[in-house]
Design a protein around this motif. Sequence first.
Motif, PDB file in Angstrom:
ATOM      1  N   LEU A 149     -40.538   3.919 -37.451  1.00 28.00           N
ATOM      2  CA  LEU A 149     -39.979   2.596 -37.734  1.00 28.00           C
ATOM      3  C   LEU A 149     -38.539   2.498 -37.250  1.00 28.00           C
ATOM      4  N   MET A 150     -37.777   3.577 -37.415  1.00 32.84           N
ATOM      5  CA  MET A 150     -36.395   3.600 -36.937  1.00 32.84           C
ATOM      6  C   MET A 150     -36.349   3.465 -35.417  1.00 32.84           C
ATOM      7  N   GLU A 151     -37.249   4.149 -34.741  1.00 31.57           N
ATOM      8  CA  GLU A 151     -37.219   4.148 -33.279  1.00 31.57           C
ATOM      9  C   GLU A 151     -37.749   2.841 -32.699  1.00 31.57           C
ATOM     10  N   LEU A 152     -38.573   2.127 -33.433  1.00 32.12           N
ATOM     11  CA  LEU A 152     -39.059   0.838 -32.949  1.00 32.12           C
ATOM     12  C   LEU A 152     -37.935  -0.185 -32.911  1.00 32.12           C
ATOM     13  N   PHE A 153     -37.152  -0.247 -33.986  1.00 30.32           N
ATOM     14  CA  PHE A 153     -35.990  -1.148 -34.022  1.00 30.32           C
ATOM     15  C   PHE A 153     -35.242  -0.961 -35.335  1.00 30.32           C
TER      16      PHE A 153
ATOM     17  N   CYS B  72     -15.829  14.787 -27.252  1.00 27.72           N
ATOM     18  CA  CYS B  72     -16.624  15.666 -28.110  1.00 27.72           C
ATOM     19  C   CYS B  72     -16.723  15.076 -29.519  1.00 27.72           C
ATOM     20  N   GLY B  73     -17.896  15.192 -30.094  1.00 25.64           N
ATOM     21  CA  GLY B  73     -18.148  14.606 -31.411  1.00 25.64           C
ATOM     22  C   GLY B  73     -18.760  13.219 -31.338  1.00 25.64           C
ATOM     23  N   MET B  74     -18.824  12.635 -30.149  1.00 29.98           N
ATOM     24  CA  MET B  74     -19.385  11.301 -29.967  1.00 29.98           C
ATOM     25  C   MET B  74     -20.900  11.328 -30.244  1.00 29.98           C
ATOM     26  N   GLU B  75     -21.384  10.343 -30.989  1.00 29.17           N
ATOM     27  CA  GLU B  75     -22.797  10.314 -31.364  1.00 29.17           C
ATOM     28  C   GLU B  75     -23.672   9.824 -30.211  1.00 29.17           C
ATOM     29  N   ILE B  76     -24.854  10.433 -30.113  1.00 33.24           N
ATOM     30  CA  ILE B  76     -25.824  10.076 -29.078  1.00 33.24           C
ATOM     31  C   ILE B  76     -27.088   9.572 -29.778  1.00 33.24           C
ATOM     32  N   PHE B  77     -27.499   8.369 -29.409  1.00 30.98           N
ATOM     33  CA  PHE B  77     -28.675   7.765 -30.023  1.00 30.98           C
ATOM     34  C   PHE B  77     -29.775   7.584 -28.981  1.00 30.98           C
ATOM     35  N   ARG B  78     -31.000   7.881 -29.387  1.00 25.45           N
ATOM     36  CA  ARG B  78     -32.142   7.609 -28.510  1.00 25.45           C
ATOM     37  C   ARG B  78     -32.620   6.188 -28.792  1.00 25.45           C
ATOM     38  N   THR B  79     -32.586   5.334 -27.772  1.00 20.63           N
ATOM     39  CA  THR B  79     -33.012   3.943 -27.947  1.00 20.63           C
ATOM     40  C   THR B  79     -34.401   3.684 -27.382  1.00 20.63           C
ATOM     41  N   ARG B  80     -34.940   4.669 -26.672  1.00 24.07           N
ATOM     42  CA  ARG B  80     -36.331   4.562 -26.218  1.00 24.07           C
ATOM     43  C   ARG B  80     -36.958   5.949 -26.247  1.00 24.07           C
TER      44      ARG B  80
ATOM     45  N   GLU C 159     -33.516  16.086 -32.705  1.00 26.43           N
ATOM     46  CA  GLU C 159     -34.915  15.702 -32.644  1.00 26.43           C
ATOM     47  C   GLU C 159     -35.510  16.228 -31.339  1.00 26.43           C
ATOM     48  N   GLU C 160     -36.815  16.313 -31.290  1.00 23.40           N
ATOM     49  CA  GLU C 160     -37.493  16.653 -30.043  1.00 23.40           C
ATOM     50  C   GLU C 160     -37.228  15.550 -29.020  1.00 23.40           C
ATOM     51  N   ILE C 161     -36.864  15.948 -27.809  1.00 23.82           N
ATOM     52  CA  ILE C 161     -36.541  14.969 -26.762  1.00 23.82           C
ATOM     53  C   ILE C 161     -37.547  15.124 -25.630  1.00 23.82           C
ATOM     54  N   HIS C 162     -37.964  13.973 -25.064  1.00 27.65           N
ATOM     55  CA  HIS C 162     -39.021  13.979 -24.062  1.00 27.65           C
ATOM     56  C   HIS C 162     -38.498  13.476 -22.724  1.00 27.65           C
ATOM     57  N   LYS C 163     -39.160  13.854 -21.693  1.00 24.94           N
ATOM     58  CA  LYS C 163     -38.833  13.357 -20.365  1.00 24.94           C
ATOM     59  C   LYS C 163     -38.983  11.827 -20.354  1.00 24.94           C
TER      60      LYS C 163
ATOM     61  N   MET D 150     -25.297  -4.238 -44.730  1.00 25.66           N
ATOM     62  CA  MET D 150     -24.759  -4.843 -43.513  1.00 25.66           C
ATOM     63  C   MET D 150     -24.796  -3.886 -42.316  1.00 25.66           C
ATOM     64  N   SER D 151     -24.846  -4.493 -41.138  1.00 24.48           N
ATOM     65  CA  SER D 151     -24.752  -3.758 -39.879  1.00 24.48           C
ATOM     66  C   SER D 151     -23.515  -4.269 -39.149  1.00 24.48           C
ATOM     67  N   MET D 152     -22.340  -3.909 -39.646  1.00 28.25           N
ATOM     68  CA  MET D 152     -21.100  -4.529 -39.189  1.00 28.25           C
ATOM     69  C   MET D 152     -20.501  -3.867 -37.949  1.00 28.25           C
ATOM     70  N   LYS D 153     -21.040  -2.707 -37.548  1.00 27.95           N
ATOM     71  CA  LYS D 153     -20.517  -2.057 -36.350  1.00 27.95           C
ATOM     72  C   LYS D 153     -21.192  -2.563 -35.084  1.00 27.95           C
ATOM     73  N   ARG D 154     -22.460  -2.927 -35.213  1.00 22.45           N
ATOM     74  CA  ARG D 154     -23.203  -3.444 -34.058  1.00 22.45           C
ATOM     75  C   ARG D 154     -24.398  -4.236 -34.573  1.00 22.45           C
ATOM     76  N   PRO D 155     -24.814  -5.264 -33.825  1.00 20.83           N
ATOM     77  CA  PRO D 155     -25.885  -6.115 -34.323  1.00 20.83           C
ATOM     78  C   PRO D 155     -27.235  -5.873 -33.666  1.00 20.83           C
ATOM     79  N   ASP D 156     -27.299  -4.904 -32.740  1.00 22.56           N
ATOM     80  CA  ASP D 156     -28.524  -4.716 -31.968  1.00 22.56           C
ATOM     81  C   ASP D 156     -29.188  -3.381 -32.321  1.00 22.56           C
ATOM     82  N   HIS D 157     -30.229  -3.047 -31.577  1.00 21.46           N
ATOM     83  CA  HIS D 157     -30.991  -1.820 -31.844  1.00 21.46           C
ATOM     84  C   HIS D 157     -30.130  -0.586 -31.619  1.00 21.46           C
ATOM     85  N   GLN D 158     -30.080   0.282 -32.623  1.00 22.87           N
ATOM     86  CA  GLN D 158     -29.272   1.493 -32.526  1.00 22.87           C
ATOM     87  C   GLN D 158     -30.097   2.712 -32.150  1.00 22.87           C
ATOM     88  N   GLY D 159     -31.363   2.714 -32.500  1.00 22.45           N
ATOM     89  CA  GLY D 159     -32.197   3.862 -32.187  1.00 22.45           C
ATOM     90  C   GLY D 159     -32.041   5.007 -33.176  1.00 22.45           C
ATOM     91  N   MET D 160     -32.355   6.202 -32.710  1.00 16.89           N
ATOM     92  CA  MET D 160     -32.358   7.399 -33.557  1.00 16.89           C
ATOM     93  C   MET D 160     -31.238   8.342 -33.123  1.00 16.89           C
TER      94      MET D 160
END
Length: 788
Positions: free
Chosen positions: A279-283, A375-383, A331-335, A302-312
């Motif tokens: 559900l998180m990865e869908l939107f 360094c320390g910057m967060e990485i989100f998977r959006t697809r 998380e497991e990451i895929h090609k 609230m989602s006050m930092k950003r209003p769009d899909h953030q991903g995982m």
Amino acid sequence: MKREIEVLAPAGSMECMKAAIVNGADAVYLGGEMFGARAYAGNFSQEELCEAIDYAHLFGKKIFLTINTLVKEKELPLLVDFLKPYYEQGLDAVIVQDFGVFATVRRHFPDLEIHASTQMTITGINGARLVKKMGAKRVVPARELSLEEIKEIKDDTGLDMECFVHGALCYGYSGQCFMSSMLGGRSGNRGRCAGTCRLPFQMKGKKHTKNSYPLSLKDLCTIENLPEILNHGVDSLKIEGRMKGARYVGEVTRIYRKYVDLYLSGNTYIVEDQDKKILMELFNRGGFTDGYYGQYHGRQMMSMKRPDHQGMLVGKIKKINKGKLAFTAKEEIHKGDIMELRISSTEKVELTSPSDWEKGSFVTLNGQKMKKLYCGMEIFRTRNQQLTQKIDKSLKLKKQENLKGKIILHSGECAKLWIENGRKAVCAEGPMIEKAQKQTADKQQIMKQLSKTGETHYHFTDLQVEMDSDIFVPGSLLKKLRRDAFDALDKKQIQAYRRSYKKTDEEVIRQLGSCYSEPEITVSLENVNLVPTVLKYSNVQNVYLSWMNLKQKKQPKQIVEQICQSGKSCYIMLPQIARKQQMEEIQNKKRLLFSKNVKGLVVRNIEELSWLLQESYNGKLVLDYMVYGYNKKAVDTLMKMYPGEVRITYSVECNRQELKDLECYNGELIFYGYLPLMVSAQCVKNNLLGCDQKEEWLTLTDRYQKEFYVKTCCSDCINEIYNGQPIWLGTEQELVEDLQPEACRFHFTKETPEEADYILNTIEEIQKGKNVSPLSDYTKGHMNRGIL
């Protein structure tokens, strides 16, 4: 008796509709080419919608049509012809907002089920009682209600309760938002919301609030709360998302179907982590909220930092070197997975994984804009490529229904195949069976042949064969018999829903005309401290006092008496949103509200209107502009509800021609005032700065430095967000002559006594028919442009 719980899914296309049905939806709500509250969704043509109705009915599922917009006078005559083919096809229900639409459907399609839309802002038992009396079978209450409030409505009315359980949330109460309408002419009440609340705003004078999104809520997700929701009387679990694609619709529906079935099984209710991740990865907009069911409001929603899909979240940068970045995979990451690094609210970096990586692996990717990364910057998977491929594969599957069947093959008799799916049963007959000359039929071969249902939407789970041992049965006979049986069952299931439309004579709508006379001047006050200022003006006949403000005064009765003693008529404006607290307050103060010194009440929602009808109130009623009268039928329906004297306020969303089309000559025209763009249970100040329980006016600015005023109404714990420009119609004297209103209203909110004086000093010139413009910055609202 096993309780029936409905999983209700959205569809903006045929693909979405089928994805919903395949994944377990009991019903699907969708829009046609007109009247739907998602004008920019991929709505259904007449041919597609009729096909969708038949498709759903093949599997015993339902289709609900959204006609949940406010409808203009010129559009309402098109409604019956628009609905007729869907009604005859077997449409299960319509979802309605407009009182004119409600009355028209009830008159012309008396056996068509009506659902009262969340756009009607039903917030309690009184509003629900009213729509039930009008003929609604189901209510979709305001999303802000608690589970206790929902259960109270259910227990009181017995209406079907449909509540949102997943998807986007509006900042303001649905049906009470004018933000998109006033700013760009795209009205949420007409299905054309521009999503203004998803844009950045800053609190004026508070630099640390820059580039925040204080009006953007996280998406709703209640998968872990379903037992509690269902135990409070909710019958239908509604997934929001008619603007979403088939992947989203199908997968969200599948997961909610899974957990409804788990709840009904009586087994321990535990949500698997994998399903929450899907559900998180869908939107998601920075996580989920479980909404208002267990809390009144709060920053955590609230989602006050950003209003769009953030991903995982899949990791944080550990190393940056020579155009590459590295991180440990959470998380497991895929090609093919797409990762996102957000540099600012408007700038981001997207990276695609070239290979698969296990959870815990040290992942290295080629980067871009490396100077802006750290360094320390967060990485989100959006697809999630693997999830996407899995969902796409499932979308190709066809919905199949389980069948029981029995074939009867006796020499000298016609072949017969009986099938049933638990709802309907049919029997198909074939040619006469002959004795075998050489090779006799084999029972196992016959079962195997009949079970080859292939691309059809049926599947045998139980198939019996009754046959003689010495007969000949060609394979072509079995194929035709199976095809004829399936066709007969299809037809029987679909035909069971068919109806014939019976033409109904048009109802005569009461004419609301009168001899033209000079309109009364009304002054409405959100701040009753302005009463002494208003009483100086002899040409003001009526004074409206805000109940929310009046109730906080030590001697409200004396303020009312002061107005009466001046020779003016006193009215009290009831709250724009009336939930249990507000209704209990006005019930307890009924003696003041119903006193002889209060000539009438200004009603702002159907909760209050219904309560007054039940109380047999006999004073004058003014229905404010948020009790919508867009068309003659809506106005007529509202006026007929109340046996006493009633006046309707012209819509602030209709243009001059649309208001003229109403031919309503006892209306009230908003002539001046800052108008609220939305009312919210959320609090901008609390979410941005913290709560100090101090009622005050604050200012928000958008990216163009346009101002909006926020009123913190702490006594009722709501926020009202006002347009930065007041409406002023002092230069539109022809409009007054055309509409012939009974009253023109000057609405004061944040004005000082000096500012109120400045405006009221123009009344005499206005009454003489002069065009007056004391303001340099104002709007005429929709009088000239209108809305789509």
